[in-house]
Motif scaffolding. Structure first.
Motif, PDB file in Angstrom:
ATOM      1  N   SER A  69      23.102  17.136 -66.024  1.00 46.56           N
ATOM      2  CA  SER A  69      24.302  17.962 -66.175  1.00 46.56           C
ATOM      3  C   SER A  69      25.006  17.712 -67.507  1.00 46.56           C
ATOM      4  O   SER A  69      26.060  18.291 -67.776  1.00 46.56           O
ATOM      5  CB  SER A  69      25.277  17.691 -65.024  1.00 46.56           C
ATOM      6  OG  SER A  69      25.742  16.341 -65.061  1.00 46.56           O
ATOM      7  N   THR A  70      24.428  16.855 -68.347  1.00 48.76           N
ATOM      8  CA  THR A  70      25.037  16.510 -69.624  1.00 48.76           C
ATOM      9  C   THR A  70      25.219  17.740 -70.511  1.00 48.76           C
ATOM     10  O   THR A  70      24.334  18.594 -70.602  1.00 48.76           O
ATOM     11  CB  THR A  70      24.170  15.476 -70.364  1.00 48.76           C
ATOM     12  OG1 THR A  70      24.098  14.278 -69.595  1.00 48.76           O
ATOM     13  CG2 THR A  70      24.746  15.150 -71.731  1.00 48.76           C
ATOM     14  N   LYS A  71      26.376  17.845 -71.143  1.00 52.53           N
ATOM     15  CA  LYS A  71      26.646  18.892 -72.110  1.00 52.53           C
ATOM     16  C   LYS A  71      26.571  18.298 -73.516  1.00 52.53           C
ATOM     17  O   LYS A  71      27.165  17.253 -73.786  1.00 52.53           O
ATOM     18  CB  LYS A  71      28.022  19.519 -71.875  1.00 52.53           C
ATOM     19  CG  LYS A  71      28.122  20.284 -70.558  1.00 52.53           C
ATOM     20  CD  LYS A  71      27.198  21.497 -70.564  1.00 52.53           C
ATOM     21  CE  LYS A  71      27.326  22.311 -69.289  1.00 52.53           C
ATOM     22  NZ  LYS A  71      26.410  23.479 -69.278  1.00 52.53           N
ATOM     23  N   VAL A  72      25.869  18.984 -74.413  1.00 51.52           N
ATOM     24  CA  VAL A  72      25.548  18.443 -75.729  1.00 51.52           C
ATOM     25  C   VAL A  72      26.159  19.293 -76.838  1.00 51.52           C
ATOM     26  O   VAL A  72      26.210  20.517 -76.742  1.00 51.52           O
ATOM     27  CB  VAL A  72      24.010  18.376 -75.903  1.00 51.52           C
ATOM     28  CG1 VAL A  72      23.616  18.149 -77.351  1.00 51.52           C
ATOM     29  CG2 VAL A  72      23.429  17.285 -75.011  1.00 51.52           C
ATOM     30  N   ILE A  73      26.620  18.622 -77.892  1.00 55.68           N
ATOM     31  CA  ILE A  73      27.033  19.289 -79.129  1.00 55.68           C
ATOM     32  C   ILE A  73      26.146  18.737 -80.242  1.00 55.68           C
ATOM     33  O   ILE A  73      26.052  17.519 -80.435  1.00 55.68           O
ATOM     34  CB  ILE A  73      28.515  19.030 -79.437  1.00 55.68           C
ATOM     35  CG1 ILE A  73      29.392  19.680 -78.371  1.00 55.68           C
ATOM     36  CG2 ILE A  73      28.874  19.562 -80.825  1.00 55.68           C
ATOM     37  CD1 ILE A  73      30.870  19.362 -78.503  1.00 55.68           C
ATOM     38  N   LEU A  74      25.462  19.618 -80.960  1.00 52.17           N
ATOM     39  CA  LEU A  74      24.553  19.230 -82.028  1.00 52.17           C
ATOM     40  C   LEU A  74      25.255  19.368 -83.375  1.00 52.17           C
ATOM     41  O   LEU A  74      25.995  20.329 -83.597  1.00 52.17           O
ATOM     42  CB  LEU A  74      23.302  20.109 -82.026  1.00 52.17           C
ATOM     43  CG  LEU A  74      22.510  20.187 -80.721  1.00 52.17           C
ATOM     44  CD1 LEU A  74      21.435  21.261 -80.819  1.00 52.17           C
ATOM     45  CD2 LEU A  74      21.871  18.839 -80.405  1.00 52.17           C
ATOM     46  N   THR A  75      25.014  18.427 -84.280  1.00 49.86           N
ATOM     47  CA  THR A  75      25.573  18.551 -85.621  1.00 49.86           C
ATOM     48  C   THR A  75      24.672  17.927 -86.668  1.00 49.86           C
ATOM     49  O   THR A  75      24.086  16.873 -86.451  1.00 49.86           O
ATOM     50  CB  THR A  75      26.979  17.914 -85.719  1.00 49.86           C
ATOM     51  OG1 THR A  75      27.497  18.118 -87.044  1.00 49.86           O
ATOM     52  CG2 THR A  75      26.959  16.423 -85.414  1.00 49.86           C
ATOM     53  N   SER A 194      20.396  25.550 -72.591  1.00 53.33           N
ATOM     54  CA  SER A 194      21.677  25.849 -71.950  1.00 53.33           C
ATOM     55  C   SER A 194      22.575  24.626 -71.876  1.00 53.33           C
ATOM     56  O   SER A 194      23.768  24.737 -71.607  1.00 53.33           O
ATOM     57  CB  SER A 194      21.456  26.413 -70.541  1.00 53.33           C
ATOM     58  OG  SER A 194      20.863  25.450 -69.697  1.00 53.33           O
ATOM     59  N   ILE A 195      22.025  23.443 -72.126  1.00 61.22           N
ATOM     60  CA  ILE A 195      22.848  22.237 -72.142  1.00 61.22           C
ATOM     61  C   ILE A 195      23.700  22.171 -73.411  1.00 61.22           C
ATOM     62  O   ILE A 195      24.649  21.403 -73.487  1.00 61.22           O
ATOM     63  CB  ILE A 195      22.005  20.951 -72.038  1.00 61.22           C
ATOM     64  CG1 ILE A 195      21.195  20.727 -73.315  1.00 61.22           C
ATOM     65  CG2 ILE A 195      21.108  20.974 -70.822  1.00 61.22           C
ATOM     66  CD1 ILE A 195      20.620  19.343 -73.445  1.00 61.22           C
ATOM     67  N   VAL A 196      23.345  22.975 -74.429  1.00 56.47           N
ATOM     68  CA  VAL A 196      24.036  22.925 -75.718  1.00 56.47           C
ATOM     69  C   VAL A 196      25.297  23.780 -75.670  1.00 56.47           C
ATOM     70  O   VAL A 196      25.240  24.983 -75.419  1.00 56.47           O
ATOM     71  CB  VAL A 196      23.119  23.406 -76.860  1.00 56.47           C
ATOM     72  CG1 VAL A 196      23.871  23.379 -78.189  1.00 56.47           C
ATOM     73  CG2 VAL A 196      21.870  22.527 -76.942  1.00 56.47           C
ATOM     74  N   SER A 197      26.428  23.148 -75.934  1.00 57.87           N
ATOM     75  CA  SER A 197      27.712  23.855 -75.935  1.00 57.87           C
ATOM     76  C   SER A 197      28.138  24.272 -77.328  1.00 57.87           C
ATOM     77  O   SER A 197      28.966  25.183 -77.486  1.00 57.87           O
ATOM     78  CB  SER A 197      28.788  22.968 -75.312  1.00 57.87           C
ATOM     79  OG  SER A 197      28.484  22.679 -73.957  1.00 57.87           O
ATOM     80  N   GLY A 198      27.619  23.622 -78.352  1.00 58.55           N
ATOM     81  CA  GLY A 198      27.946  23.971 -79.728  1.00 58.55           C
ATOM     82  C   GLY A 198      26.925  23.363 -80.668  1.00 58.55           C
ATOM     83  O   GLY A 198      26.344  22.314 -80.374  1.00 58.55           O
ATOM     84  N   ALA A 199      26.680  24.037 -81.808  1.00 61.00           N
ATOM     85  CA  ALA A 199      25.712  23.551 -82.788  1.00 61.00           C
ATOM     86  C   ALA A 199      26.266  23.805 -84.185  1.00 61.00           C
ATOM     87  O   ALA A 199      26.613  24.943 -84.525  1.00 61.00           O
ATOM     88  CB  ALA A 199      24.361  24.244 -82.605  1.00 61.00           C
ATOM     89  N   TYR A 200      26.349  22.764 -85.008  1.00 59.73           N
ATOM     90  CA  TYR A 200      26.992  22.847 -86.316  1.00 59.73           C
ATOM     91  C   TYR A 200      25.990  22.555 -87.433  1.00 59.73           C
ATOM     92  O   TYR A 200      25.166  21.651 -87.325  1.00 59.73           O
ATOM     93  CB  TYR A 200      28.146  21.856 -86.398  1.00 59.73           C
ATOM     94  CG  TYR A 200      29.285  22.159 -85.449  1.00 59.73           C
ATOM     95  CD1 TYR A 200      30.434  22.814 -85.877  1.00 59.73           C
ATOM     96  CD2 TYR A 200      29.202  21.794 -84.097  1.00 59.73           C
ATOM     97  CE1 TYR A 200      31.477  23.097 -85.008  1.00 59.73           C
ATOM     98  CE2 TYR A 200      30.241  22.080 -83.213  1.00 59.73           C
ATOM     99  CZ  TYR A 200      31.369  22.729 -83.674  1.00 59.73           C
ATOM    100  OH  TYR A 200      32.399  23.021 -82.802  1.00 59.73           O
ATOM    101  N   GLY A 201      26.082  23.328 -88.509  1.00 55.45           N
ATOM    102  CA  GLY A 201      25.230  23.126 -89.675  1.00 55.45           C
ATOM    103  C   GLY A 201      25.900  23.680 -90.909  1.00 55.45           C
ATOM    104  O   GLY A 201      27.039  24.141 -90.859  1.00 55.45           O
TER     105      GLY A 201
END
Length: 259
Positions: A69-75, A194-201
């Motif tokens: 159920s982990t929610k992830v933000i990628l950067t 779907s676990i990804v809530s936001g992705a920054y680049g």
């Protein structure tokens, strides 16, 4: 060579390429289910240690445990946390203030809301210690109200290449490596992207890698050297400062999401 993790001793073998293979009938870089159970890992970060007795070398590392159920933000780091790729990298190593305004506050605030920030970089793995020191020790921000902010110590993925290969590889190679890293990460979860809530680049190559693993464009944010950010999907201007001020709406507490 012994891998000592959470008081569990596991023998490993170094291959000709320098890769450490865990003991067993087959060469593998993965722990078995039984070994993981014996470690009695706690949720989040677990400290571990790689010990090479003959060389008197002790290398600390971490094992992170999360659930489905982990929610992830990628950067990304250079150009995304810092203001530019090269100047951000060099300036960060020299202790200069080269990060985007508001980035430390935003990622500091998403962590207690239940989100895991995963850091991705084209930096070679030889710069692991320098990169961790910069992210988790050097970056610090205080505001006028007396609050202080640091980046959460969450997983960091560097490029598995030597310095020369990382320095001269082109955009397509960066896309390929980042896509492969992200895909391996997504494969750990049942619900994939779907676990990804936001992705920054900060580059089109970041956007392409995020698209390649199925992240919706409305969850992708690209920032430029002037700290101006845009949402790729809805073309809306934003910034780290705006998102930090509105963090509970952008990234609501995950416990309330599940209710």
């Amino acid at each position: 060579i012994l891998l000592i993790s959470c008081l569990l001793e596991i023998s490993v073998e170094l291959g000709e390429s320098g890769i450490a293979y865990i003991e067993g009938s087959e060469k593998t870089c993965k722990f078995t289910e039984s070994q993981l159970e014996q470690m009695k890992l706690k949720y989040g970060q677990n400290q571990a240690l790689l010990v090479i007795h003959d060389l008197d070398v002790r290398i600390p590392f971490s094992i992170f445990l999360y659930d489905q159920s982990t929610k992830v933000i990628l950067t990304d780091i250079d150009g995304t946390i810092t203001k530019s790729d090269f100047r951000g990298f060099v300036g960060g190593q020299l202790g200069l203030d080269v990060h985007h305004d508001g980035v430390i506050e935003l990622f500091h605030k998403v962590a207690p809301n239940g989100y895991v920030v995963i850091y991705l970089t084209a930096r070679p793995i030889a710069l692991d210690l320098q990169t961790r020191k910069y992210l988790f020790e050097d970056l610090f921000k205080s505001d006028n109200e007396g609050s202080s902010y640091r980046l959460p110590q969450h997983p960091l993925f560097l490029t598995p290449a030597v310095m020369s290969e990382a320095a001269f590889s082109g955009a397509q190679e960066h896309i390929r490596i980042k896509t492969a890293t992200l895909q391996n990460l997504m494969n750990l979860f049942k619900h994939k992207s779907s676990i990804v809530s936001g992705a920054y680049g900060n580059k089109e190559s970041d956007v392409e890698a995020y698209r390649n693993i199925g992240i919706p464009e409305e969850k992708i944010f690209i920032i430029d050297k002037r700290s101006q950010m845009i949402n790729i999907g809805i073309k809306q201007d934003t910034s780290y400062k705006k998102q930090a001020a509105d963090v509970d709406n952008m990234y609501p507490n995950t416990s309330s999401i599940l209710q």
